[in-house]
Design an enzyme around this catalytic site. Structure first.
Site, PDB file in Angstrom:
ATOM      1  N   LYS A  83       0.840  -1.194   0.000  1.00 35.48           N
ATOM      2  CA  LYS A  83       0.000   0.000   0.000  1.00 35.48           C
ATOM      3  C   LYS A  83       0.882   1.253   0.000  1.00 35.48           C
ATOM      4  O   LYS A  83       1.777   1.387   0.835  1.00 35.48           O
ATOM      5  CB  LYS A  83      -0.907   0.012   1.240  1.00 35.48           C
ATOM      6  CG  LYS A  83      -1.965  -1.087   1.246  1.00 35.48           C
ATOM      7  CD  LYS A  83      -3.049  -0.844   0.218  1.00 35.48           C
ATOM      8  CE  LYS A  83      -4.188  -1.844   0.371  1.00 35.48           C
ATOM      9  NZ  LYS A  83      -5.276  -1.602  -0.600  1.00 35.48           N
TER      10      LYS A  83
ATOM     11  N   ASP B   8      -0.353  -0.646  -4.624  1.00 37.02           N
ATOM     12  CA  ASP B   8      -1.723  -0.135  -4.624  1.00 37.02           C
ATOM     13  C   ASP B   8      -1.720   1.266  -4.045  1.00 37.02           C
ATOM     14  O   ASP B   8      -1.565   1.460  -2.840  1.00 37.02           O
ATOM     15  CB  ASP B   8      -2.635  -1.046  -3.803  1.00 37.02           C
ATOM     16  CG  ASP B   8      -4.093  -0.630  -3.884  1.00 37.02           C
ATOM     17  OD1 ASP B   8      -4.404   0.340  -4.599  1.00 37.02           O
ATOM     18  OD2 ASP B   8      -4.930  -1.281  -3.235  1.00 37.02           O
TER      19      ASP B   8
ATOM     20  N   GLU C 280      -1.964  -0.739  -8.897  1.00 34.68           N
ATOM     21  CA  GLU C 280      -3.412  -0.510  -8.832  1.00 34.68           C
ATOM     22  C   GLU C 280      -3.746   0.962  -8.629  1.00 34.68           C
ATOM     23  O   GLU C 280      -3.095   1.656  -7.840  1.00 34.68           O
ATOM     24  CB  GLU C 280      -4.015  -1.286  -7.650  1.00 34.68           C
ATOM     25  CG  GLU C 280      -4.119  -2.773  -7.829  1.00 34.68           C
ATOM     26  CD  GLU C 280      -4.856  -3.391  -6.650  1.00 34.68           C
ATOM     27  OE1 GLU C 280      -5.997  -2.960  -6.355  1.00 34.68           O
ATOM     28  OE2 GLU C 280      -4.270  -4.277  -6.001  1.00 34.68           O
TER      29      GLU C 280
ATOM     30  N   ASP D 180      -9.113  -0.291 -10.021  1.00 35.20           N
ATOM     31  CA  ASP D 180      -9.800  -0.852  -8.858  1.00 35.20           C
ATOM     32  C   ASP D 180     -11.028  -0.006  -8.544  1.00 35.20           C
ATOM     33  O   ASP D 180     -12.141  -0.316  -8.944  1.00 35.20           O
ATOM     34  CB  ASP D 180      -8.858  -0.947  -7.664  1.00 35.20           C
ATOM     35  CG  ASP D 180      -9.516  -1.573  -6.434  1.00 35.20           C
ATOM     36  OD1 ASP D 180     -10.714  -1.899  -6.486  1.00 35.20           O
ATOM     37  OD2 ASP D 180      -8.830  -1.734  -5.409  1.00 35.20           O
TER      38      ASP D 180
ATOM     39  N   LYS E 253     -14.022  -6.936  -7.388  1.00 33.18           N
ATOM     40  CA  LYS E 253     -14.374  -7.226  -5.999  1.00 33.18           C
ATOM     41  C   LYS E 253     -15.885  -7.392  -5.908  1.00 33.18           C
ATOM     42  O   LYS E 253     -16.634  -6.564  -6.430  1.00 33.18           O
ATOM     43  CB  LYS E 253     -13.910  -6.098  -5.074  1.00 33.18           C
ATOM     44  CG  LYS E 253     -12.399  -5.938  -5.005  1.00 33.18           C
ATOM     45  CD  LYS E 253     -11.991  -4.763  -4.132  1.00 33.18           C
ATOM     46  CE  LYS E 253     -10.469  -4.624  -4.064  1.00 33.18           C
ATOM     47  NZ  LYS E 253     -10.056  -3.418  -3.307  1.00 33.18           N
TER      48      LYS E 253
END
Length: 363
Positions: free
Chosen positions: A161, A189, A217, A242, A266
């Site tokens: 992250k 991400d 991402e 995303d 997702k």
């Protein structure tokens, strides 16, 4: 086989350690469980979790949607009208993708239990699954410690992250890269944390340092599709959407316009397995690969996502580590190092407790 009842329960589940991204810090999740009961007594389970900063769904809105329009749309109907039921769930209210996902999962669970096969068998496949491990955004030193711990636990792909402090991001990745074996792949991400030109500069610098980055991402805000395409067209690293991807219509636009190289699907964003299948197939027809992702959400919904991922041929990447962050027993999934093992029981599976969790000092 008539659907006789729909019940909803919820509980608060603490995380082992705080989960930090550019968008939020989570210390617990609100788990919503939906149970549908058929006239012969077979039940189907589904689950969801609110994520304000991504889906906009709250605990209250998920409960209201499940107890209100979604329940009204399926009670008294035959579960064998499966596709019609799934369509009814999607059309009974606007938005509420997390609630719709929970209901969709429950219907898939009930139907595959009715025909007495695991969900992945009903969906038509079973590929081997291995997950990355997420490293929450923090100081470079703490992130490096977490990365080393994850590698020691057997994870060969780390999802890092970044984005909360762009000036620090290169230093974060540099320190992690130096501390782990060279064969470990990194996925970054940014959770919408960079601006388009800034993202290009950061990625170019990372490319020059050969960080073994598999893809990045959502480098820019979800609404900035032009910025997303700007980045995609100017870097060599693969770029994945995303937060820019919720619906089938989003997928059509993203792949037709070549805004990104990859899609992250997702269930909580798209509304369940049926919609996820459509998105993955649209991407497949356009030569765009997909990853199955998960929020901080209950193990049961991640388990449903894993069954979907095992069956659809265009799911090539797997981000299914969320249950390992939960401070409690797992159900339906077993983890061995980075391997994700599906239940062989009908439906998504029954409650199991075998797992190997992340270490308490992971971040």
């Amino acid at each position: 086989m008539i659907i006789k009842n729909l019940e909803v329960k919820h509980e608060t589940i603490p995380l082992k350690v705080p989960f930090k991204t550019a968008l939020r810090t989570a210390t617990e999740i609100e788990s919503v469980e939906v149970i549908i009961t058929l006239e012969n007594g077979i039940t189907g389970r589904g689950a969801a979790a609110p994520t304000y900063v991504i889906t906009g769904d709250s605990l209250e809105s998920i409960l209201a949607a499940l107890k209100g329009p979604i329940k009204a749309a399926i009670i008294g109907r035959d579960v064998k009208e499966f596709q019609l039921l799934l369509q009814s769930v999607q059309s009974c209210c606007v938005g509420n993708t997390s609630a719709k996902a929970a209901a969709d999962i429950a219907l898939h669970d009930a139907y595959s239990r009715l025909i007495e096969v695991p969900l992945h068998t009903y969906l038509g496949g079973k590929k081997t699954l291995s997950t990355c491990m997420t490293i929450g955004v923090d100081t470079p030193e703490k992130m490096t410690k977490a990365a080393k711990s994850a590698v020691a636990d057997g994870f060969q792909v780390l999802k890092i992250k970044v984005g909360a402090n762009p000036e620090l991001d290169i230093e974060r990745i540099q320190k992690i890269h130096e501390a782990i074996p060279s064969y470990i792949k990194l996925r970054l991400d940014a959770n919408q944390g960079w601006r388009a030109k800034q993202a290009v500069q950061i990625i170019h610098e990372m490319e020059s340092r050969n960080f073994n980055i598999e893809f990045i991402e959502q480098p820019v805000p979800s609404y900035d599709l032009d910025g997303l395409k700007f980045v995609t067209n100017r870097v060599s690293t693969l770029i994945m959407a995303d937060e820019s991807l919720f619906s089938v219509k989003d997928a059509l636009k993203l792949v037709a316009g070549r805004y990104v190289d990859l899609l992250n699907i997702k269930l909580m964003k798209c509304g369940g397995i049926n919609e996820a299948w459509k998105i993955a197939s649209i991407a497949e027809a356009n030569g765009v690969g997909c990853m199955i992702g998960s929020m901080m959400e209950p193990c049961f919904s991640v388990g449903a996502a894993a069954h979907f991922a095992a069956a659809h041929p265009n799911i090539h990447y797997f981000d299914l580590d969320a249950p390992l962050w939960l401070d409690g027993d797992l159900d339906v999934l077993t983890y061995h190092r980075d391997q994700v093992i599906l239940s062989a029981l009908p439906g998504v599976g029954d409650v199991q407790t075998t797992f190997q969790g992340i270490k308490k000092d992971a971040t």
